[in-house]
Design a protein around this motif. Structure first.
Motif, PDB file in Angstrom:
ATOM      1  N   GLU A 129     -11.170  19.367  35.186  1.00 28.52           N
ATOM      2  CA  GLU A 129     -10.433  18.457  34.307  1.00 28.52           C
ATOM      3  C   GLU A 129      -9.481  17.516  35.042  1.00 28.52           C
ATOM      4  O   GLU A 129      -9.425  16.337  34.696  1.00 28.52           O
ATOM      5  N   PRO A 130      -8.722  17.959  36.042  1.00 25.77           N
ATOM      6  CA  PRO A 130      -7.854  16.985  36.725  1.00 25.77           C
ATOM      7  C   PRO A 130      -8.629  15.824  37.333  1.00 25.77           C
ATOM      8  O   PRO A 130      -8.172  14.676  37.305  1.00 25.77           O
ATOM      9  N   TYR A 131      -9.801  16.107  37.858  1.00 20.43           N
ATOM     10  CA  TYR A 131     -10.590  15.041  38.479  1.00 20.43           C
ATOM     11  C   TYR A 131     -11.203  14.122  37.436  1.00 20.43           C
ATOM     12  O   TYR A 131     -11.344  12.925  37.668  1.00 20.43           O
ATOM     13  N   ALA A 132     -11.559  14.677  36.282  1.00 25.94           N
ATOM     14  CA  ALA A 132     -12.072  13.829  35.203  1.00 25.94           C
ATOM     15  C   ALA A 132     -10.979  12.885  34.698  1.00 25.94           C
ATOM     16  O   ALA A 132     -11.235  11.693  34.475  1.00 25.94           O
ATOM     17  N   PHE A 133      -9.775  13.405  34.553  1.00 26.35           N
ATOM     18  CA  PHE A 133      -8.677  12.543  34.134  1.00 26.35           C
ATOM     19  C   PHE A 133      -8.346  11.512  35.211  1.00 26.35           C
ATOM     20  O   PHE A 133      -8.028  10.373  34.905  1.00 26.35           O
ATOM     21  N   ALA A 134      -8.450  11.909  36.468  1.00 22.52           N
ATOM     22  CA  ALA A 134      -8.181  10.967  37.559  1.00 22.52           C
ATOM     23  C   ALA A 134      -9.203   9.829  37.560  1.00 22.52           C
ATOM     24  O   ALA A 134      -8.854   8.675  37.810  1.00 22.52           O
ATOM     25  N   LEU A 135     -10.451  10.142  37.276  1.00 22.43           N
ATOM     26  CA  LEU A 135     -11.482   9.100  37.234  1.00 22.43           C
ATOM     27  C   LEU A 135     -11.261   8.117  36.094  1.00 22.43           C
ATOM     28  O   LEU A 135     -11.726   6.984  36.153  1.00 22.43           O
ATOM     29  N   LEU A 136     -10.566   8.549  35.060  1.00 25.20           N
ATOM     30  CA  LEU A 136     -10.239   7.636  33.962  1.00 25.20           C
ATOM     31  C   LEU A 136      -8.942   6.878  34.213  1.00 25.20           C
ATOM     32  O   LEU A 136      -8.861   5.675  33.971  1.00 25.20           O
ATOM     33  N   GLN A 137      -7.941   7.580  34.694  1.00 30.28           N
ATOM     34  CA  GLN A 137      -6.606   6.989  34.801  1.00 30.28           C
ATOM     35  C   GLN A 137      -6.461   6.041  35.981  1.00 30.28           C
ATOM     36  O   GLN A 137      -5.948   4.938  35.827  1.00 30.28           O
ATOM     37  N   TRP A 138      -6.861   6.454  37.150  1.00 30.01           N
ATOM     38  CA  TRP A 138      -6.525   5.708  38.358  1.00 30.01           C
ATOM     39  C   TRP A 138      -7.180   4.341  38.434  1.00 30.01           C
ATOM     40  O   TRP A 138      -6.506   3.375  38.790  1.00 30.01           O
ATOM     41  N   PRO A 139      -8.473   4.179  38.128  1.00 33.87           N
ATOM     42  CA  PRO A 139      -9.015   2.807  38.164  1.00 33.87           C
ATOM     43  C   PRO A 139      -8.349   1.890  37.149  1.00 33.87           C
ATOM     44  O   PRO A 139      -8.098   0.716  37.437  1.00 33.87           O
ATOM     45  N   ALA A 140      -8.047   2.433  35.969  1.00 35.48           N
ATOM     46  CA  ALA A 140      -7.367   1.616  34.965  1.00 35.48           C
ATOM     47  C   ALA A 140      -5.968   1.234  35.434  1.00 35.48           C
ATOM     48  O   ALA A 140      -5.543   0.079  35.292  1.00 35.48           O
ATOM     49  N   LEU A 141      -5.262   2.175  36.017  1.00 33.69           N
ATOM     50  CA  LEU A 141      -3.916   1.899  36.516  1.00 33.69           C
ATOM     51  C   LEU A 141      -3.939   0.873  37.644  1.00 33.69           C
ATOM     52  O   LEU A 141      -3.146  -0.076  37.653  1.00 33.69           O
ATOM     53  N   LEU A 142      -4.866   1.043  38.582  1.00 38.14           N
ATOM     54  CA  LEU A 142      -4.957   0.084  39.683  1.00 38.14           C
ATOM     55  C   LEU A 142      -5.407  -1.291  39.193  1.00 38.14           C
ATOM     56  O   LEU A 142      -5.003  -2.310  39.741  1.00 38.14           O
ATOM     57  N   GLY A 143      -6.220  -1.318  38.148  1.00 41.23           N
ATOM     58  CA  GLY A 143      -6.606  -2.596  37.565  1.00 41.23           C
ATOM     59  C   GLY A 143      -5.420  -3.312  36.947  1.00 41.23           C
ATOM     60  O   GLY A 143      -5.261  -4.524  37.099  1.00 41.23           O
ATOM     61  N   VAL A 144      -4.579  -2.561  36.259  1.00 42.49           N
ATOM     62  CA  VAL A 144      -3.374  -3.162  35.665  1.00 42.49           C
ATOM     63  C   VAL A 144      -2.451  -3.697  36.754  1.00 42.49           C
ATOM     64  O   VAL A 144      -1.886  -4.785  36.634  1.00 42.49           O
TER      65      VAL A 144
END
Length: 135
Positions: free
Chosen positions: A28-43
Motif C-alpha cells: 500500500e505505501p508504494y501504491a499511494f506513492a505511485l499516485l501521490q508523487w507524480p501528481a505532486l511533482l507535476g504541480v
C-alpha cells in the motif's frame, strides 16, 4: 535398496484472503506513492501561461489531495496517513533542493518514512486481528 513408493505431494494452493492481506499492507505505501508523487511533482514543476496549464495543475493537485485523503481512510490508521503525508513533504523538499546534496538527505529520509508506513500499516492490521469481533 531402492524405495519405489511414490511420494505424494499436494499441489500448491492459491493464497487465501488472510494470506493476501499482509502482502496488500506491504504494498500500500508504494501504491499511494505511485499516485501521490507524480501528481505532486507535476504541480510543483509545471509552469506555463494559459488556462490549460492552470486546469492541469488544479487536476494534478486534486489527485494528490485525494490520494492523501485516501491514505487516512479505509482502516489504515492515522499513523499511516501521517507517514504518507510526510513522504509527500520529503518529495517536495527533495524537488526544492534538487541540485544540492540536501536532496539526497531528503531521499534517504523518504526511504525511512516508507519503511515506517509499512510498519504502521502492519501494526494496525495486527491490532485489527486481535480486536474481538462485535456483532
Amino acid at each position: 535398496m531402492i524405495n519405489n513408493t511414490a511420494q505424494t505431494t499436494s499441489p500448491p494452493t492459491a493464497p487465501t484472503t488472510t494470506d493476501r492481506v499482509p502482502m496488500r499492507a506491504l504494498s500500500e505505501p508504494y501504491a499511494f506513492a505511485l499516485l501521490q508523487w507524480p501528481a505532486l511533482l507535476g504541480v510543483l514543476s509545471l509552469e506555463g501561461d494559459g488556462f490549460a496549464w492552470l486546469v492541469l495543475r488544479i487536476a494534478l493537485g486534486a489527485v494528490a489531495a485525494l490520494a492523501i485523503i485516501g491514505a487516512y481512510t479505509g482502516h489504515r490508521g492515522l499513523g499511516f496517513g501521517n507517514a504518507m503525508l510526510a513522504c509527500c513533504g520529503c518529495v517536495a523538499a527533495a524537488w526544492w533542493t534538487w541540485p544540492t546534496p540536501w536532496s539526497l538527505a531528503w531521499l534517504a529520509l523518504l526511504a525511512l518514512l516508507m519503511l515506517a508506513a509499512q510498519g504502521l500499516r502492519l501494526r494496525d492490521l495486527a491490532a485489527d486481528k486481535r480486536r474481538p469481533a462485535t456483532t
